[in-house]
Design a protein around this motif. Structure first.
Motif, PDB file in Angstrom:
ATOM      1  N   SER A 289       0.926  -1.233   0.130  1.00 20.37           N
ATOM      2  CA  SER A 289       0.125  -0.180  -0.190  1.00 20.37           C
ATOM      3  C   SER A 289       0.876   1.226  -0.098  1.00 20.37           C
ATOM      4  O   SER A 289       0.601   2.283  -0.552  1.00 20.37           O
TER       5      SER A 289
ATOM      6  N   LEU B 278       2.007   2.263  -3.180  1.00 22.21           N
ATOM      7  CA  LEU B 278       1.131   2.925  -4.208  1.00 22.21           C
ATOM      8  C   LEU B 278       0.887   4.434  -3.560  1.00 22.21           C
ATOM      9  O   LEU B 278       0.548   5.213  -4.352  1.00 22.21           O
TER      10      LEU B 278
ATOM     11  N   GLY C  26       3.842   6.384  -4.700  1.00 20.52           N
ATOM     12  CA  GLY C  26       3.684   6.127  -6.211  1.00 20.52           C
ATOM     13  C   GLY C  26       4.149   7.121  -7.066  1.00 20.52           C
ATOM     14  O   GLY C  26       4.797   8.259  -6.638  1.00 20.52           O
TER      15      GLY C  26
ATOM     16  N   THR D 181      -3.580  11.045  -6.415  1.00 24.06           N
ATOM     17  CA  THR D 181      -3.550   9.749  -5.665  1.00 24.06           C
ATOM     18  C   THR D 181      -5.051   9.848  -4.617  1.00 24.06           C
ATOM     19  O   THR D 181      -5.891   9.083  -4.801  1.00 24.06           O
TER      20      THR D 181
ATOM     21  N   GLU E  25       0.452   1.560 -12.606  1.00 22.76           N
ATOM     22  CA  GLU E  25       0.132   1.971 -11.207  1.00 22.76           C
ATOM     23  C   GLU E  25      -1.332   2.371 -10.845  1.00 22.76           C
ATOM     24  O   GLU E  25      -1.907   2.186  -9.794  1.00 22.76           O
TER      25      GLU E  25
ATOM     26  N   LEU F 287      -3.780   0.896  -8.162  1.00 22.71           N
ATOM     27  CA  LEU F 287      -4.214   1.614  -7.014  1.00 22.71           C
ATOM     28  C   LEU F 287      -5.512   1.692  -7.000  1.00 22.71           C
ATOM     29  O   LEU F 287      -6.419   1.407  -5.718  1.00 22.71           O
TER      30      LEU F 287
ATOM     31  N   GLN G  26      -6.389  -1.840  -5.287  1.00 19.64           N
ATOM     32  CA  GLN G  26      -6.076  -1.751  -3.878  1.00 19.64           C
ATOM     33  C   GLN G  26      -7.401  -1.168  -3.178  1.00 19.64           C
ATOM     34  O   GLN G  26      -7.637  -1.922  -2.195  1.00 19.64           O
TER      35      GLN G  26
END
Length: 177
Positions: free
Chosen positions: A55, A58, A62, A69, A153, A157, A160
């Motif tokens: 986590s 990310l 990230g 994000t 990514e 993300l 996740q």
């Protein structure tokens, strides 16, 4: 739906010394008690630490700027109607530069205040969560803004935080007071 936690947040005995320490530090960082997400997921000791590492790669580690994000995470949480994720990431979003209005409208892809890049991120995140895919038009628009590595990514993300929303809601993890 019953909101009683299916697995109660743990203390030192259930978490072990390392996870209890991580939870305590996390509480101090956010300026509150040990987060229920950590004291619940931390009961699965080794997997919890691996999840934290992943986590953290990310968010905050990230390629996407932190502000973006958080916008994506807030949109996923809003789409999934995950109160825990929303409550937690509203605070973080404000800390990393999202305005109050942007935080409040993170679930609204049609708001006129978004930049083209933000709109591309939100549309792709929405499709990812609701259809488990991103159509070719939305993907092309996303790729106008993200290079290959960042596009990968972005998908991780979204996945996740979609998975985390499912886990939090299934376990009935309650927001901190």
């Amino acid at each position: 739906m019953d909101e009683t936690p299916r697995i109660a947040p743990g203390g030192l005995r259930e978490l072990g010394l390392v996870n209890h320490g991580i939870s305590t530090i996390a509480g101090k960082v956010v300026g509150g008690p040990r987060p229920n997400i950590f004291t619940t997921l931390g009961r699965q000791r080794g997997l919890f630490r691996a999840w934290l590492w992943y986590s953290g790669r990310l968010m905050p580690g990230g390629k996407l700027p932190r502000r973006e994000t958080e916008l994506v995470i807030l949109h996923v949480a809003s789409t999934r109607e995950c109160a825990y994720e929303l409550n937690h990431h509203r605070r973080i979003g404000r800390r990393v530069g999202l305005t109050r209005e942007q935080v409040d409208r993170a679930g609204d892809r049609d708001w006129t205040g978004w930049t083209d890049r933000e709109r591309a991120l939100l549309e792709a995140a929405h499709q990812f969560v609701t259809t488990r895919d991103i159509d070719d038009a939305a993907w092309a628009t996303l790729r106008d803004h993200l290079d290959e590595a960042t596009a990968i990514e972005f998908c991780l993300l979204c996945g996740q935080y979609d998975s985390l929303a499912t886990t939090l809601m299934t376990l009935r993890v309650q927001p901190e007071a």
